[in-house]
Write an enzyme that holds these catalytic residues in place. Sequence first.
Site, PDB file in Angstrom:
ATOM      1  N   CYS A 142       0.881  -1.333  -0.097  1.00 25.66           N
ATOM      2  CA  CYS A 142      -0.124  -0.004   0.087  1.00 25.66           C
ATOM      3  C   CYS A 142       0.844   1.211  -0.105  1.00 25.66           C
ATOM      4  CB  CYS A 142      -0.937  -0.033   0.926  1.00 25.66           C
ATOM      5  SG  CYS A 142      -2.417   1.010   0.834  1.00 25.66           S
ATOM      6  N   LYS A 163     -12.872   7.624  -1.445  1.00 30.83           N
ATOM      7  CA  LYS A 163     -11.974   6.487  -1.170  1.00 30.83           C
ATOM      8  C   LYS A 163     -12.305   5.274  -1.632  1.00 30.83           C
ATOM      9  CE  LYS A 163     -10.468   4.140   3.251  1.00 30.83           C
ATOM     10  NZ  LYS A 163     -10.686   4.414   4.715  1.00 30.83           N
ATOM     11  N   SER A 192      -8.246  -0.062   0.682  1.00 32.35           N
ATOM     12  CA  SER A 192      -8.741   1.013   1.405  1.00 32.35           C
ATOM     13  C   SER A 192      -7.852   1.917   1.377  1.00 32.35           C
ATOM     14  CB  SER A 192      -8.921   0.296   2.801  1.00 32.35           C
ATOM     15  OG  SER A 192      -9.062   1.329   3.671  1.00 32.35           O
ATOM     16  N   HIS A 235      -4.881  -4.603  -0.154  1.00 26.51           N
ATOM     17  CA  HIS A 235      -4.665  -5.399   1.340  1.00 26.51           C
ATOM     18  C   HIS A 235      -4.892  -7.067   1.209  1.00 26.51           C
ATOM     19  CE1 HIS A 235      -3.198  -1.784   3.335  1.00 26.51           C
ATOM     20  NE2 HIS A 235      -4.164  -0.970   2.632  1.00 26.51           N
ATOM     21  N   GLU A 237      -3.328  -8.822   3.137  1.00 27.53           N
ATOM     22  CA  GLU A 237      -3.249  -9.322   4.461  1.00 27.53           C
ATOM     23  C   GLU A 237      -4.458  -8.849   5.161  1.00 27.53           C
ATOM     24  OE1 GLU A 237      -2.236  -5.093   4.535  1.00 27.53           O
ATOM     25  OE2 GLU A 237      -2.016  -6.565   3.053  1.00 27.53           O
ATOM     26  N   ARG A 249     -15.327   2.451  12.666  1.00 29.02           N
ATOM     27  CA  ARG A 249     -14.872   3.545  13.385  1.00 29.02           C
ATOM     28  C   ARG A 249     -15.336   4.883  12.573  1.00 29.02           C
ATOM     29  NH1 ARG A 249      -9.107   3.435  10.929  1.00 29.02           N
ATOM     30  NH2 ARG A 249     -10.443   4.371   9.288  1.00 29.02           N
TER      31      ARG A 249
END
Length: 312
Positions: A142, A163, A192, A235, A237, A249
């Site tokens: 990233c 985003k 993300s 991502h 992972e 969040r």
Amino acid sequence: MPIKIPADLPAYSVLSDEGVMVMSPDQAARQDIRPIKIGLLNLMPKKIQTENQFARLIGATPLQIEFSLIRMTEHQTKNTAAAHMEEFYRPFQEVRDEKFDGLIITGAPIEHLPFEDVTYWQELCEVFEWTQTNVHSTFGVCWGGMAMINYFHGVRKHMLDHKAFGCFRHQNLQPTSPYLRGFSDDFVIPVSRWTEMSQSEIDAAPGLTTLLGSADVGPCLVEDKAHRALYIFNHFEYDSDTLKQEYDRDVASGTEINVPINYYPDDDPSQRPLNRWRSHAHLLYGNWVSEIYQTTPYDVERIGLDTTDLRA
């Protein structure tokens, strides 16, 4: 693990052209076994979560991995206990005289900043240069991947209007790449980020090959053979609930955020998200570790000096 067959057997060239890992008896005789030494330069705030994610992927191979946790020397983390950092991490300046078979440089939630404005940018540039003499293969993830490709090739990161958030379909652009063994033609990867790299700028940079890409979110995985590096902007992972944690969040803080695309069943946040990338995540990192095993010098101190490919 590779299949060992005679180099003059027709299957040798056929399988090689298909990207299957093959090894001649002569090559096998030159290859000894030792633990693979991999470092994690962890730039993420949630250190332990990130450690677990990457250790899970590289630890799933049949090879013995020596896993070292590394931090920037002067930067002080605010989200992980000091005792944890003191016990398990070493600053970069302490490991810079060592050699590593592999190094993972993680992302960091600072993509809105110009690279040069990052407080540890100067030392990170030292890390990039150090990889050329002390690391056999580097994996930038990233923001870490964007920073590396910018440093070595001048490819810029561009801010997005919205985003990129969710699980996006990607395509296998180089099926014979050793890093993509076992990959499907089409699959999803969690994304993300607020920034992107331009495919046209990557194409214009000498020596870069895009291995994975998406019609929706652009290039994903880029190989840089000259610098013995891979750059991934998304991502693999991530845990099953990582995007959910980020979404919850932002909702709790009142931050404007869209429901992550193609993540919850029927895009309904009240339902449990489905993990549809785990198998490809293990394939990618397992293939990376396997490629390191095939090509790294047996003598760790020869890393950066010995350019002999054991498969040649």
